[in-house]
Write a protein that holds these residues in place. Sequence first.
Motif, PDB file in Angstrom:
ATOM      1  N   SER B 129      -2.751 -22.244   4.268  1.00 33.73           N
ATOM      2  CA  SER B 129      -3.378 -23.374   3.621  1.00 33.73           C
ATOM      3  C   SER B 129      -4.325 -24.006   4.607  1.00 33.73           C
ATOM      4  CB  SER B 129      -2.301 -24.322   3.140  1.00 33.73           C
ATOM      5  OG  SER B 129      -2.326 -25.497   3.871  1.00 33.73           O
ATOM      6  N   ARG B 130      -5.342 -24.644   4.090  1.00 33.40           N
ATOM      7  CA  ARG B 130      -6.395 -25.094   4.982  1.00 33.40           C
ATOM      8  C   ARG B 130      -5.987 -26.269   5.835  1.00 33.40           C
ATOM      9  NH1 ARG B 130     -11.406 -24.272   1.225  1.00 33.40           N
ATOM     10  NH2 ARG B 130     -11.522 -22.033   1.485  1.00 33.40           N
ATOM     11  N   SER B 131      -5.245 -27.182   5.284  1.00 34.40           N
ATOM     12  CA  SER B 131      -4.863 -28.317   6.112  1.00 34.40           C
ATOM     13  C   SER B 131      -3.365 -28.320   6.319  1.00 34.40           C
ATOM     14  CB  SER B 131      -5.305 -29.617   5.452  1.00 34.40           C
ATOM     15  OG  SER B 131      -4.444 -29.901   4.388  1.00 34.40           O
ATOM     16  N   GLY B 132      -3.015 -28.685   7.500  1.00 35.07           N
ATOM     17  CA  GLY B 132      -1.601 -28.671   7.829  1.00 35.07           C
ATOM     18  C   GLY B 132      -0.855 -29.758   7.102  1.00 35.07           C
ATOM     19  N   ALA B 133      -1.534 -30.809   6.773  1.00 39.08           N
ATOM     20  CA  ALA B 133      -0.878 -31.979   6.212  1.00 39.08           C
ATOM     21  C   ALA B 133      -0.039 -31.633   4.994  1.00 39.08           C
ATOM     22  CB  ALA B 133      -1.920 -33.025   5.850  1.00 39.08           C
ATOM     23  N   SER B 134      -0.591 -30.800   4.137  1.00 40.25           N
ATOM     24  CA  SER B 134       0.136 -30.536   2.906  1.00 40.25           C
ATOM     25  C   SER B 134       0.764 -29.163   2.919  1.00 40.25           C
ATOM     26  CB  SER B 134      -0.796 -30.680   1.718  1.00 40.25           C
ATOM     27  OG  SER B 134      -1.887 -29.830   1.909  1.00 40.25           O
ATOM     28  N   ALA B 135       0.928 -28.645   4.085  1.00 38.05           N
ATOM     29  CA  ALA B 135       1.490 -27.310   4.175  1.00 38.05           C
ATOM     30  C   ALA B 135       2.854 -27.233   3.499  1.00 38.05           C
ATOM     31  CB  ALA B 135       1.604 -26.883   5.624  1.00 38.05           C
ATOM     32  N   ALA B 136       3.605 -28.281   3.665  1.00 38.19           N
ATOM     33  CA  ALA B 136       4.934 -28.270   3.075  1.00 38.19           C
ATOM     34  C   ALA B 136       4.844 -28.211   1.555  1.00 38.19           C
ATOM     35  CB  ALA B 136       5.710 -29.507   3.516  1.00 38.19           C
ATOM     36  N   ASN B 137       3.953 -29.001   1.017  1.00 42.71           N
ATOM     37  CA  ASN B 137       3.766 -28.972  -0.436  1.00 42.71           C
ATOM     38  C   ASN B 137       3.348 -27.597  -0.896  1.00 42.71           C
ATOM     39  OD1 ASN B 137       4.395 -31.552  -1.101  1.00 42.71           O
ATOM     40  ND2 ASN B 137       2.351 -32.324  -0.559  1.00 42.71           N
ATOM     41  N   ALA B 138       2.404 -27.072  -0.158  1.00 44.22           N
ATOM     42  CA  ALA B 138       1.900 -25.762  -0.524  1.00 44.22           C
ATOM     43  C   ALA B 138       3.015 -24.746  -0.472  1.00 44.22           C
ATOM     44  CB  ALA B 138       0.765 -25.368   0.410  1.00 44.22           C
ATOM     45  N   ASN B 139       3.835 -24.894   0.519  1.00 45.63           N
ATOM     46  CA  ASN B 139       4.957 -23.975   0.620  1.00 45.63           C
ATOM     47  C   ASN B 139       5.872 -24.084  -0.574  1.00 45.63           C
ATOM     48  OD1 ASN B 139       4.389 -22.580   2.886  1.00 45.63           O
ATOM     49  ND2 ASN B 139       5.346 -24.063   4.268  1.00 45.63           N
ATOM     50  N   ALA B 140       6.114 -25.308  -0.946  1.00 45.64           N
ATOM     51  CA  ALA B 140       6.993 -25.518  -2.089  1.00 45.64           C
ATOM     52  C   ALA B 140       6.390 -24.855  -3.314  1.00 45.64           C
ATOM     53  CB  ALA B 140       7.190 -27.002  -2.332  1.00 45.64           C
ATOM     54  N   ALA B 141       5.097 -25.061  -3.466  1.00 49.39           N
ATOM     55  CA  ALA B 141       4.430 -24.465  -4.623  1.00 49.39           C
ATOM     56  C   ALA B 141       4.516 -22.958  -4.549  1.00 49.39           C
ATOM     57  CB  ALA B 141       2.972 -24.897  -4.652  1.00 49.39           C
ATOM     58  N   VAL B 230      -2.537 -22.988  -8.703  1.00 53.43           N
ATOM     59  CA  VAL B 230      -3.810 -23.296  -8.063  1.00 53.43           C
ATOM     60  C   VAL B 230      -4.137 -24.768  -8.227  1.00 53.43           C
ATOM     61  CG1 VAL B 230      -6.282 -22.880  -8.153  1.00 53.43           C
ATOM     62  CG2 VAL B 230      -4.708 -20.971  -8.236  1.00 53.43           C
ATOM     63  N   SER B 231      -3.904 -25.285  -9.425  1.00 49.14           N
ATOM     64  CA  SER B 231      -4.288 -26.672  -9.638  1.00 49.14           C
ATOM     65  C   SER B 231      -3.301 -27.616  -8.950  1.00 49.14           C
ATOM     66  CB  SER B 231      -4.398 -26.987 -11.129  1.00 49.14           C
ATOM     67  OG  SER B 231      -3.173 -26.780 -11.753  1.00 49.14           O
ATOM     68  N   PHE B 232      -2.067 -27.167  -8.804  1.00 48.18           N
ATOM     69  CA  PHE B 232      -1.103 -28.008  -8.089  1.00 48.18           C
ATOM     70  C   PHE B 232      -1.545 -28.198  -6.636  1.00 48.18           C
ATOM     71  CE2 PHE B 232       2.607 -28.415  -5.345  1.00 48.18           C
ATOM     72  CZ  PHE B 232       3.197 -29.551  -5.882  1.00 48.18           C
ATOM     73  N   VAL B 233      -1.949 -27.112  -6.018  1.00 46.74           N
ATOM     74  CA  VAL B 233      -2.364 -27.207  -4.614  1.00 46.74           C
ATOM     75  C   VAL B 233      -3.689 -27.952  -4.514  1.00 46.74           C
ATOM     76  CG1 VAL B 233      -2.930 -25.890  -2.545  1.00 46.74           C
ATOM     77  CG2 VAL B 233      -1.120 -25.102  -4.055  1.00 46.74           C
ATOM     78  N   GLN B 234      -4.571 -27.713  -5.499  1.00 51.83           N
ATOM     79  CA  GLN B 234      -5.856 -28.413  -5.507  1.00 51.83           C
ATOM     80  C   GLN B 234      -5.663 -29.918  -5.613  1.00 51.83           C
ATOM     81  OE1 GLN B 234      -8.125 -26.673  -8.646  1.00 51.83           O
ATOM     82  NE2 GLN B 234      -9.270 -25.351  -7.237  1.00 51.83           N
ATOM     83  N   ASP B 235      -4.652 -30.263  -6.347  1.00 50.90           N
ATOM     84  CA  ASP B 235      -4.373 -31.664  -6.569  1.00 50.90           C
ATOM     85  C   ASP B 235      -4.061 -32.383  -5.261  1.00 50.90           C
ATOM     86  OD1 ASP B 235      -4.538 -33.123  -8.919  1.00 50.90           O
ATOM     87  OD2 ASP B 235      -2.396 -33.617  -8.792  1.00 50.90           O
ATOM     88  N   LYS B 236      -3.592 -31.644  -4.309  1.00 50.60           N
ATOM     89  CA  LYS B 236      -3.301 -32.226  -2.992  1.00 50.60           C
ATOM     90  C   LYS B 236      -4.513 -32.072  -2.080  1.00 50.60           C
ATOM     91  CE  LYS B 236       0.910 -32.574  -4.467  1.00 50.60           C
ATOM     92  NZ  LYS B 236       1.311 -33.850  -5.074  1.00 50.60           N
ATOM     93  N   ASN B 237      -5.694 -31.893  -2.673  1.00 46.25           N
ATOM     94  CA  ASN B 237      -6.922 -31.677  -1.899  1.00 46.25           C
ATOM     95  C   ASN B 237      -6.781 -30.510  -0.940  1.00 46.25           C
ATOM     96  OD1 ASN B 237      -8.382 -33.744  -3.091  1.00 46.25           O
ATOM     97  ND2 ASN B 237      -7.323 -35.244  -1.792  1.00 46.25           N
ATOM     98  N   ASP B 238      -6.161 -29.494  -1.398  1.00 47.44           N
ATOM     99  CA  ASP B 238      -5.960 -28.333  -0.555  1.00 47.44           C
ATOM    100  C   ASP B 238      -6.320 -27.093  -1.374  1.00 47.44           C
ATOM    101  OD1 ASP B 238      -5.260 -26.756   1.537  1.00 47.44           O
ATOM    102  OD2 ASP B 238      -3.332 -27.738   1.872  1.00 47.44           O
ATOM    103  N   THR B 239      -6.351 -25.957  -0.719  1.00 43.48           N
ATOM    104  CA  THR B 239      -6.718 -24.729  -1.423  1.00 43.48           C
ATOM    105  C   THR B 239      -5.664 -23.660  -1.212  1.00 43.48           C
ATOM    106  OG1 THR B 239      -9.006 -25.261  -0.961  1.00 43.48           O
ATOM    107  CG2 THR B 239      -8.564 -23.056  -1.769  1.00 43.48           C
ATOM    108  N   LEU B 240      -5.203 -23.113  -2.290  1.00 41.78           N
ATOM    109  CA  LEU B 240      -4.234 -22.024  -2.206  1.00 41.78           C
ATOM    110  C   LEU B 240      -4.986 -20.740  -1.900  1.00 41.78           C
ATOM    111  CD1 LEU B 240      -1.388 -20.934  -2.598  1.00 41.78           C
ATOM    112  CD2 LEU B 240      -1.851 -20.771  -5.032  1.00 41.78           C
ATOM    113  N   ARG B 241      -4.647 -20.124  -0.795  1.00 39.46           N
ATOM    114  CA  ARG B 241      -5.387 -18.920  -0.413  1.00 39.46           C
ATOM    115  C   ARG B 241      -4.591 -17.649  -0.595  1.00 39.46           C
ATOM    116  NH1 ARG B 241      -7.174 -20.620   5.330  1.00 39.46           N
ATOM    117  NH2 ARG B 241      -7.043 -18.383   5.646  1.00 39.46           N
ATOM    118  N   SER B 242      -3.363 -17.650  -0.110  1.00 41.14           N
ATOM    119  CA  SER B 242      -2.607 -16.421  -0.310  1.00 41.14           C
ATOM    120  C   SER B 242      -1.114 -16.656  -0.252  1.00 41.14           C
ATOM    121  CB  SER B 242      -3.013 -15.363   0.716  1.00 41.14           C
ATOM    122  OG  SER B 242      -2.416 -15.640   1.959  1.00 41.14           O
ATOM    123  N   ILE B 243      -0.396 -15.724  -0.843  1.00 38.72           N
ATOM    124  CA  ILE B 243       1.065 -15.745  -0.844  1.00 38.72           C
ATOM    125  C   ILE B 243       1.512 -14.336  -0.496  1.00 38.72           C
ATOM    126  CG2 ILE B 243       3.123 -16.013  -2.273  1.00 38.72           C
ATOM    127  CD1 ILE B 243       1.465 -17.799  -4.125  1.00 38.72           C
TER     128      ILE B 243
END
Lengths: 236, 609
Positions: B129-141, B230-243
Motif C-alpha cells: 500500500s502506498r502509505s504506511g498510515a493505513s497499512a493496517a486497514n489495507a491489511n484488514a481489507a 478497491v473502493s474500501f481502500v480508496q476511501d482511506k485515501n489509499d490505493t490497493l495494489r496487490s494481494i
Amino acid sequence: MASGSPSGAAQQQQQQQQQQQQGGGRALEAKVVILGSQGVGKTSLVLRYVQGTYAADITSTIGASFMTRKMTVDRCQVRMQIWDTAGQERFRSMAPMYYRGANAALLVYDITDEQTFDDIKSWVKGERSNTSERPLDFEMPCSHCTLSSIPLLVAIELQHNVDSDIVLVLVGNKSDMASQRKVSGETAAIYAEEINALFFETSAKADSGRSRVFKSSLIAFCSHAQLFVLLLTNVL
Amino acid sequence: MASEIEFLGEAPGSHYSGDALLLADEEADDSVSVSGGSSTPTSQLLAGGVGSAGPDTDAVASALQAGDLEADRDDDDDDDDGAANPSSSSQPAATGGTAAATAASPARRPRLASTSLKEALRAEASVSSRSGASAANANAAASSATAGLAPAASSPASNNSASSTASDKPAPQAAHQSDSVVESAEDIPFNWAADEKHIFILSNAGKPIYSRYGSEDRLVTMMGVIQALVSFVQDKNDTLRSIIAGDYRFVFLSKGPIILVAVARTGESEMHLSSQLHIVYNQIISVLTHTQLTSIFEQRRNYDLRRMLAGTEKFFDSLITLVDSDPSFFLTAVRCLPLAPTIRNTIGQTLQQNRPADLLFAMMIAEKQLVTLVRPKKYPLHPSDLLLIFNLVNASTSFSAAESWIPLCLPKFNNRGFLHAHVSYLDADLETDADAPARSGSGRVCLLLITTNKDLFFVLSEFRKQILQSLQATQSMEAIQDALDRENYRIAHVDIAGLRHFIYKSKNTSQFTQPELEAPYTTPEERQRLFRQYQHVHSAIHSTARPLKIYFNNGSKEAMLGWITTNFELYATFGPLVTKSGAIAAVNRLLQWIKHEEDKLFILNAQVF
C-alpha cells in the motif's frame, strides 16, 4: 452508353464483352454500402460475393472496409465499390460518411435475431432523412421482382433525382439456420414493400454442395444487384 | 461511496487456505442468479478447505457487508442493460454483501508486497500500500479480500473440481437475451484453477466489462467483491495494489472509471502484471479514447461498457496472450524485420514521396515486425502505441481482403481523440474481377497510413497504389518477401560457445532483437519457462527498491545474465555450467556481433519529414 463497341446481335455479345475487357468500353462506377447490426454477417456476405469464400471465425469489422469488384454486364464494364461498414453502436455516427453518395444500400439482418431486423428500421429512418428530402412516391417491386421488372423499376427511379436516392435492398442473412428463424419471410417482405426495397434471403455460409437453394438465392441476389446497379449507373 | 463496510464476526484463529481457489460451496453458484431486485444477502460463500486443509478452515468467519454501495444503483439507467442481464443487473451491493469470508490474521504486514511464498502458503495475506498510515486497514481489507475473492472466483469451477452438484446447477438466466456479448460456452462448467492468469475489467460501479476466461455475466459476485475492496481502500485515501494468496498474485489497477485486476500464478512480478494491466487499459483507450470513456461514465455511472466495446474482445484476448509470449511488451520495444539498410531506405523514401499533406504516420508491418516507419520530426510514435497497432493488425482477420478505414486512438500520442488509419495488405489482391478467376492467398505485408483527417480515405487509397507501384519498380516488395521467407537468424550465426539465446534491446530506438529459439527450448512449456526467466531477470534489474546493473544467476537448467547500461539492455541465456566470467566474456563478444549487424537488425535512422 457504352460507346466504342460496335452494336451487335445477341450472339455476338460474348465477343463484344471480350473487346470491352480489352479497353473498349466505358467503366462505370457503382457505389454500394452494406449496413446492419453487428454479427448479422455483412462481411461474410461481401466476402462470399467478392472472393467466393466463407470463414466462420472472422473478427468484427472496425470502422469500414472498402472493396472493389470489376465485372462486365451487358457490354459495360462496371467497377463496383463496396463499403462494408461495422455494425457496432460506436461506429454508428460514422455511417453517413459511407452511405452518402451511394447508389445502393444493402440492409442486412439476421433472420434468427429479431432485434437486428428492428435495427434496420432505425437505419432506414435515419438514412432517408439524411440523404433525400423527397419521399419516394413510386412503387417498387419487392421479393417477387424478376429480372424483367428491373428496367421498369429503374425507369421509375430515374424520374427522380438519382443522385440523392439510394436503392434499398433488404437482405435476411443466415437462411441456413431456418430452424432458429425469428423473422418470417412474410414480415420482411411486407416491410420491404413499405420502404420500397428489394428483398432477399441469403446465406453467406451455405455452399452449393450442401444446399443449392441458398446458393441460388445468393446468386439471384447478386445478379439482381449487379443489373440493378448497372442500370442505375449507366445513366449517371 | 462504500463508506460503511463493516467486518462482522471475525472468527479467531480461522485460516484461509491458499488453495481455496480450487474450492467453493455450491451456494456460490446460487449467488450468481440472485434476483436483480433483492439486495438482501441470500447466500454465503464458504471458503472451506477440502482435503489437506483440515478442521481449521471450516469456519466461516467474517462477512463483508457493503450496504452503502446500493447508492451506485440507478434504476432508470438499468432499464436497457437490465433487460439484457436480468440476473446480473448491477448488484454490486447485493453481491458484495453476500460474500462471507474467512479472515486471516489482521496483523500488520510489511509494506512491500514481498511476502515470501512460504509465508503466503501459510494462508496469510499481505498488501502493498502506498502509505504506511493505513497499512493496517489495507491489511484488514486484504485479508477478507483474499478470502472473499477466492470462493467467488472459484464458484463456476466448483462444478468441476469440488462440487458434486454440477448437473443440477441452475442455468444462468443472463445468456440468451444478451445482445452485446455472444457467449456460446455459457453453460459449460468452467475450471478456473486450470488457467494460470486471469484478467478482469469492471467499472467503478462493479459492472463486469471483460473477463479473459468464462462469461462476465457469471462473475458479478466476484466483481462486486473486487469493487468493494478497491473502493474500501480508496476511501482511506489509499490505493490497493496487490494481494498475495498462496501461489496467486492479485494485482489491481484503478484507472478513472474502471478497475482492472490480474490474478496470476505465473510467478510474474507485481511490476509486470501491473504494466500488463496498463497495456490492457490502453487497449480500451485505443477503442474509445479517454475523453469518451470518461464522459460515458460521467453521464451514466452504471453504464454497461461492453456495449461500447462490442466486437473488440478478440483484441483483448490476443493482447493478453501476446504479453505472455512476446518480450516486446515487458521491454516496451518493437522488433524490426531484418533488411539491408539500403532497401529499408528506399522503402522509407517511397512512403514519403508525394505523400498527402495530412499524412501523419506511414508504416509497414510484416508478421509483427516493423519494416519501416515514417513520421513527422516533431511527433515521435511511442513504442507502446506501436505495439497496440501490431496487436490490432495481428489479431484482425478483416484487413486482409479489403482496404480498411478505421478510427484509432493512440493513447500515448493523444488519448483524447481519434486518428484515422488506412489499413491494407500490399501483397493481397484487392481488386477482384468477376470475369477473371479469383486469386487467393492472404497478404503478409501490411501498410498503415495514419492521418487526422477523416475524409482522406480515397486520397490515401490512391497513395497506396502509388506506393505499391513504386515498391514493385524498385523490387522492394521482393526484398521484403525474401526477408520474410528467410528464417530469423539463429544463434549459430552468432557463434559464441555456450550462448543459447539472447534478447538485446537498443534503448535509444526502443527496438529489440532476438534469435530463433532452439533446443532445448523447442516445446511450448520450455519456451514459456524461458520467457518467465527473462521476465524474472527483467524485473530484478528494474526493481524500484534495488535496481541492478548486472544480474547473473546460475540455475539448474540454465544460467541467466542481465546487463543494463544507458544504451542497451541485454538478457542472455547460457548452459548451466557457464561461469560468471565466461558469461561476461561471451556477452562482450555478442555485443561486437550486434554492433556489426545493427544496421540490418535495427532502424537506426528514423525516417522523418
